[in-house]
Design a protein around this motif. Sequence first.
Motif, PDB file in Angstrom:
ATOM      1  N   GLU A  67       0.832  -1.204   0.000  1.00  0.00           N
ATOM      2  CA  GLU A  67       0.000   0.000   0.000  1.00  0.00           C
ATOM      3  C   GLU A  67       0.869   1.258   0.000  1.00  0.00           C
ATOM      4  N   LEU A  68       1.974   1.212   0.730  1.00  0.00           N
ATOM      5  CA  LEU A  68       2.886   2.349   0.740  1.00  0.00           C
ATOM      6  C   LEU A  68       3.480   2.554  -0.644  1.00  0.00           C
ATOM      7  N   LEU A  69       3.887   1.469  -1.298  1.00  0.00           N
ATOM      8  CA  LEU A  69       4.481   1.589  -2.627  1.00  0.00           C
ATOM      9  C   LEU A  69       3.470   2.179  -3.605  1.00  0.00           C
ATOM     10  N   ASP A  70       2.225   1.727  -3.550  1.00  0.00           N
ATOM     11  CA  ASP A  70       1.192   2.288  -4.423  1.00  0.00           C
ATOM     12  C   ASP A  70       1.038   3.788  -4.172  1.00  0.00           C
ATOM     13  N   GLU A  78       1.845   6.817  -6.864  1.00  0.00           N
ATOM     14  CA  GLU A  78       0.828   7.823  -7.178  1.00  0.00           C
ATOM     15  C   GLU A  78       1.353   9.232  -6.912  1.00  0.00           C
ATOM     16  N   LEU A  79       2.117   9.379  -5.850  1.00  0.00           N
ATOM     17  CA  LEU A  79       2.604  10.689  -5.436  1.00  0.00           C
ATOM     18  C   LEU A  79       3.723  11.208  -6.330  1.00  0.00           C
ATOM     19  N   TYR A  80       4.618  10.307  -6.771  1.00  0.00           N
ATOM     20  CA  TYR A  80       5.838  10.740  -7.469  1.00  0.00           C
ATOM     21  C   TYR A  80       5.892  10.346  -8.939  1.00  0.00           C
ATOM     22  N   GLN A  81       4.875   9.669  -9.462  1.00  0.00           N
ATOM     23  CA  GLN A  81       4.979   9.130 -10.815  1.00  0.00           C
ATOM     24  C   GLN A  81       5.226  10.206 -11.877  1.00  0.00           C
ATOM     25  N   HIS A  82       4.520  11.318 -11.797  1.00  0.00           N
ATOM     26  CA  HIS A  82       4.667  12.354 -12.824  1.00  0.00           C
ATOM     27  C   HIS A  82       6.035  13.021 -12.750  1.00  0.00           C
ATOM     28  N   ARG A  83       6.491  13.290 -11.554  1.00  0.00           N
ATOM     29  CA  ARG A  83       7.803  13.914 -11.392  1.00  0.00           C
ATOM     30  C   ARG A  83       8.917  12.988 -11.864  1.00  0.00           C
ATOM     31  N   LEU A  84       8.821  11.709 -11.516  1.00  0.00           N
ATOM     32  CA  LEU A  84       9.860  10.755 -11.895  1.00  0.00           C
ATOM     33  C   LEU A  84       9.904  10.573 -13.407  1.00  0.00           C
ATOM     34  N   LEU A  85       8.741  10.403 -14.039  1.00  0.00           N
ATOM     35  CA  LEU A  85       8.723  10.210 -15.490  1.00  0.00           C
ATOM     36  C   LEU A  85       9.248  11.441 -16.206  1.00  0.00           C
ATOM     37  N   ARG A  86       8.866  12.614 -15.736  1.00  0.00           N
ATOM     38  CA  ARG A  86       9.360  13.856 -16.351  1.00  0.00           C
ATOM     39  C   ARG A  86      10.879  13.943 -16.253  1.00  0.00           C
ATOM     40  N   TYR A  87      11.426  13.618 -15.086  1.00  0.00           N
ATOM     41  CA  TYR A  87      12.876  13.636 -14.895  1.00  0.00           C
ATOM     42  C   TYR A  87      13.568  12.676 -15.858  1.00  0.00           C
ATOM     43  N   LEU A  88      13.024  11.467 -16.005  1.00  0.00           N
ATOM     44  CA  LEU A  88      13.634  10.465 -16.882  1.00  0.00           C
ATOM     45  C   LEU A  88      13.528  10.862 -18.353  1.00  0.00           C
ATOM     46  N   ILE A  89      12.423  11.498 -18.736  1.00  0.00           N
ATOM     47  CA  ILE A  89      12.294  11.954 -20.118  1.00  0.00           C
ATOM     48  C   ILE A  89      13.331  13.025 -20.425  1.00  0.00           C
ATOM     49  N   PHE A  90      13.496  13.967 -19.513  1.00  0.00           N
ATOM     50  CA  PHE A  90      14.501  15.009 -19.732  1.00  0.00           C
ATOM     51  C   PHE A  90      15.912  14.425 -19.725  1.00  0.00           C
ATOM     52  N   PHE A  94      15.345   9.877  -7.162  1.00  0.00           N
ATOM     53  CA  PHE A  94      16.014  10.403  -8.349  1.00  0.00           C
ATOM     54  C   PHE A  94      17.428   9.837  -8.493  1.00  0.00           C
ATOM     55  N   THR A  95      18.079   9.546  -7.378  1.00  0.00           N
ATOM     56  CA  THR A  95      19.411   8.947  -7.436  1.00  0.00           C
ATOM     57  C   THR A  95      19.344   7.557  -8.060  1.00  0.00           C
ATOM     58  N   ILE A  96      18.356   6.756  -7.670  1.00  0.00           N
ATOM     59  CA  ILE A  96      18.167   5.430  -8.256  1.00  0.00           C
ATOM     60  C   ILE A  96      17.926   5.554  -9.754  1.00  0.00           C
ATOM     61  N   ALA A  97      17.028   6.464 -10.134  1.00  0.00           N
ATOM     62  CA  ALA A  97      16.702   6.642 -11.551  1.00  0.00           C
ATOM     63  C   ALA A  97      17.927   7.056 -12.357  1.00  0.00           C
ATOM     64  N   ARG A  98      18.696   7.975 -11.823  1.00  0.00           N
ATOM     65  CA  ARG A  98      19.883   8.452 -12.536  1.00  0.00           C
ATOM     66  C   ARG A  98      20.900   7.326 -12.722  1.00  0.00           C
ATOM     67  N   ASN A  99      21.086   6.521 -11.700  1.00  0.00           N
ATOM     68  CA  ASN A  99      22.026   5.401 -11.809  1.00  0.00           C
ATOM     69  C   ASN A  99      21.587   4.416 -12.884  1.00  0.00           C
ATOM     70  N   PHE A 116      14.727  23.617 -10.834  1.00  0.00           N
ATOM     71  CA  PHE A 116      13.545  24.440 -11.053  1.00  0.00           C
ATOM     72  C   PHE A 116      12.248  23.639 -11.169  1.00  0.00           C
ATOM     73  N   HIS A 117      12.303  22.421 -11.673  1.00  0.00           N
ATOM     74  CA  HIS A 117      11.108  21.579 -11.720  1.00  0.00           C
ATOM     75  C   HIS A 117      10.889  20.880 -10.381  1.00  0.00           C
ATOM     76  N   GLU A 118      11.944  20.228  -9.896  1.00  0.00           N
ATOM     77  CA  GLU A 118      11.812  19.419  -8.680  1.00  0.00           C
ATOM     78  C   GLU A 118      12.118  20.194  -7.409  1.00  0.00           C
ATOM     79  N   GLU A 119      12.646  21.399  -7.555  1.00  0.00           N
ATOM     80  CA  GLU A 119      12.907  22.304  -6.434  1.00  0.00           C
ATOM     81  C   GLU A 119      13.843  21.695  -5.386  1.00  0.00           C
TER      82      GLU A 119
END
Length: 217
Positions: A39-42, A46-58, A95-100, A168-171
């Motif tokens: 439930e926590l993962l879900d 939900e909370l970070y999906q848009h920010r994470l995908l945007r970061y990965l696209i950029f 974001f560190t995991i995603a970047r790696n 500027f996006h993720e502050e």
Amino acid sequence: MSVLASSMTLTAAQLATHVANNQRENAAIARGLKKQDPELLDHLIELYQHRLLRYLIFLTGRREVAEDLFQETWMRVLIRGGQYDGRARFDTWLFTIARNLVIDLSRKRTMSSLDEMSEGGDDERPFEIVMEGPSPLEQFQARENAAELSEVLLLLEPNYREVLVLRFHEELSLEEIAGVTRAPLSTVKSRLYRGLAALKPEMERIRTLRPAREGAR
């Protein structure tokens, strides 16, 4: 006590409360990840999906690649969640995991990694970024739509683009960006300064091309 002193005391109290709430939230996330609470993962997705995908696209410049890495990032969160201790903000760790993963993918494809891509060399001397009023990115974001902003950012060097998005996006603070990118603070400042400098001519070029695009419609 003066009105100014009272205001400063109230602001300090609000800041302390905000910090304490964040620490409690981070600790709760750490406990939940150690238990692999679904439930926590879900909730986190939900909370970070848009920010994470945007970061990965950029970061990658390709949506299909970003979507694959998005899924893999959450798998890493599930499998390695016990490594998160709650001392740092969760989004910084995410974001560190995603970047790696982006760097790993680049190396597998025998491409240059983010840290090896040409920048003309980072000057390790610290830059003090002094700007009066909104930054060029903030000015552009206020006037243009998201699609045009994305177009301009994708034209920049990956290292510059990443720092601009995180700031500027993720502050994220400069210190948090240094943690995500594993770069010295002076390098983060240099990339931010150079990225903002590189943004201006690209903004002007887009504005010059826009009338021709609109006339062709």
